[in-house]
Design a protein around this motif. Structure first.
Motif, PDB file in Angstrom:
ATOM      1  N   ASP A 134      92.433 -70.473  53.118  1.00 30.41           N
ATOM      2  CA  ASP A 134      92.180 -70.712  51.690  1.00 30.41           C
ATOM      3  C   ASP A 134      91.356 -71.973  51.490  1.00 30.41           C
ATOM      4  OD1 ASP A 134      93.588 -68.442  51.000  1.00 30.41           O
ATOM      5  OD2 ASP A 134      95.457 -69.503  50.568  1.00 30.41           O
ATOM      6  N   HIS A 135      91.670 -73.007  52.283  1.00 31.04           N
ATOM      7  CA  HIS A 135      90.956 -74.274  52.132  1.00 31.04           C
ATOM      8  C   HIS A 135      89.512 -74.144  52.589  1.00 31.04           C
ATOM      9  CE1 HIS A 135      91.118 -78.586  51.331  1.00 31.04           C
ATOM     10  NE2 HIS A 135      90.323 -78.748  52.379  1.00 31.04           N
ATOM     11  N   ARG A 139      87.740 -71.408  52.628  1.00 33.41           N
ATOM     12  CA  ARG A 139      87.051 -70.585  51.633  1.00 33.41           C
ATOM     13  C   ARG A 139      86.682 -71.434  50.417  1.00 33.41           C
ATOM     14  NH1 ARG A 139      87.977 -64.903  50.865  1.00 33.41           N
ATOM     15  NH2 ARG A 139      89.962 -65.201  51.959  1.00 33.41           N
ATOM     16  N   SER A 140      87.587 -72.316  50.008  1.00 35.00           N
ATOM     17  CA  SER A 140      87.320 -73.201  48.879  1.00 35.00           C
ATOM     18  C   SER A 140      86.143 -74.125  49.170  1.00 35.00           C
ATOM     19  CB  SER A 140      88.575 -74.021  48.556  1.00 35.00           C
ATOM     20  OG  SER A 140      88.328 -74.962  47.532  1.00 35.00           O
ATOM     21  N   ASP A 141      86.080 -74.659  50.395  1.00 33.40           N
ATOM     22  CA  ASP A 141      84.955 -75.518  50.787  1.00 33.40           C
ATOM     23  C   ASP A 141      83.632 -74.760  50.727  1.00 33.40           C
ATOM     24  OD1 ASP A 141      86.427 -77.808  51.206  1.00 33.40           O
ATOM     25  OD2 ASP A 141      86.651 -77.502  53.362  1.00 33.40           O
ATOM     26  N   LEU A 159      82.881 -72.101  48.926  1.00 30.13           N
ATOM     27  CA  LEU A 159      82.526 -71.839  47.535  1.00 30.13           C
ATOM     28  C   LEU A 159      82.033 -73.111  46.858  1.00 30.13           C
ATOM     29  CD1 LEU A 159      85.479 -69.463  46.544  1.00 30.13           C
ATOM     30  CD2 LEU A 159      83.094 -68.832  46.962  1.00 30.13           C
ATOM     31  N   TRP A 160      82.611 -74.247  47.214  1.00 33.15           N
ATOM     32  CA  TRP A 160      82.164 -75.528  46.634  1.00 33.15           C
ATOM     33  C   TRP A 160      80.719 -75.814  47.008  1.00 33.15           C
ATOM     34  CZ3 TRP A 160      80.702 -80.229  48.925  1.00 33.15           C
ATOM     35  CH2 TRP A 160      80.597 -81.319  48.045  1.00 33.15           C
ATOM     36  N   SER A 173      85.813 -81.497  53.060  1.00 31.52           N
ATOM     37  CA  SER A 173      86.809 -81.905  52.070  1.00 31.52           C
ATOM     38  C   SER A 173      86.622 -83.356  51.666  1.00 31.52           C
ATOM     39  CB  SER A 173      88.218 -81.706  52.639  1.00 31.52           C
ATOM     40  OG  SER A 173      88.465 -80.346  52.898  1.00 31.52           O
ATOM     41  N   ARG A 186      83.738 -83.716  49.327  1.00 30.70           N
ATOM     42  CA  ARG A 186      84.041 -83.238  47.981  1.00 30.70           C
ATOM     43  C   ARG A 186      84.618 -84.347  47.112  1.00 30.70           C
ATOM     44  NH1 ARG A 186      87.023 -77.442  48.566  1.00 30.70           N
ATOM     45  NH2 ARG A 186      87.108 -77.700  46.297  1.00 30.70           N
TER      46      ARG A 186
END
Length: 206
Positions: free
Chosen positions: A61-62, A64-66, A68-69, A195, A198
């Motif tokens: 999940d993390h 994937r979030s990176d 997408l960011w 991360s 970000r």
């Protein structure tokens, strides 16, 4: 020919600068040529498989979030463990087990066939992992693979299985490691993960 690239991060930690490099190259090449870009999370590597299930799921999940960011356009998301059963079934169909001689519990396969000769060496676990990677790439129709130069040593085995399975070998492009002024490799360059970026202003518009 329809262009298909894939990016295959291991879910054993956070993504780093080197990941951004190979991620963007794969995505750009596919979409610049009107093709398809696939992200396949490797949650079955030796290190990832030792992690608790919930830890691996959080890492997926993390990551994937990176991605997408970074505003990367992904056409298809895959998780390796979710397609593992089909991969093994397809390997059985092409006769994987009958292709390999064994000795002392190891697979005996050609070593560096396309690079340094035709010697044979025992491999305790890499061939199965490589054979599965070949099958997964075939299942998605991968045409071009941009990978780190550290993958160069496995290319001969990858090619060997493609030929044994009668698959077309994707075109490989080996990416050199990123380095800092101090010569640090990309994974540790500056110690930054995506991360951490970000949370910094350097990559964000004011």
């Amino acid at each position: 020919m329809d262009i298909v690239t894939r990016w295959n991060p291991t879910t054993n930690g956070n993504l780093h600068l080197g990941h951004i490099y190979s991620l963007l190259v794969n995505e750009y090449f596919a979409h610049d040529n009107g093709g398809k870009f696939i992200v396949r999370f490797d949650d079955e590597s030796p290190v990832a498989s030792m992690l608790p299930d919930d830890r691996r799921e959080r890492l997926i999940d993390h990551q994937r979030s990176d991605i997408l960011w970074l505003e990367v356009e992904v056409d298809e998301w895959q998780i390796q463990s979710e397609i593992h059963h089909q991969v093994l079934a397809n390997l059985e169909l092409v006769g994987y087990e009958t292709m390999i001689d064994t000795a002392e519990g190891c697979h005996i396969l050609p070593n560096n066939v396309r690079m340094f000769g035709t010697g044979w060496l025992p491999y305790p676990y890499v061939p199965q992992q490589t054979a599965e990677r070949v099958m997964m790439d075939h299942m998605i129709g991968a045409t071009h693979l941009f990978v780190g130069e550290e993958f160069f040593g496995e290319f001969s085995l990858y090619s060997y299985f493609c030929e044994k399975f009668n698959f077309k070998i994707p075109e490989f492009i080996f990416l050199p490691r990123l380095t800092s002024k101090n010569g640090d490799i990309s994974k540790t360059c500056g110690g930054y993960t995506i991360s951490e970026f970000r949370g910094m202003d350097i990559l964000q518009e004011k």
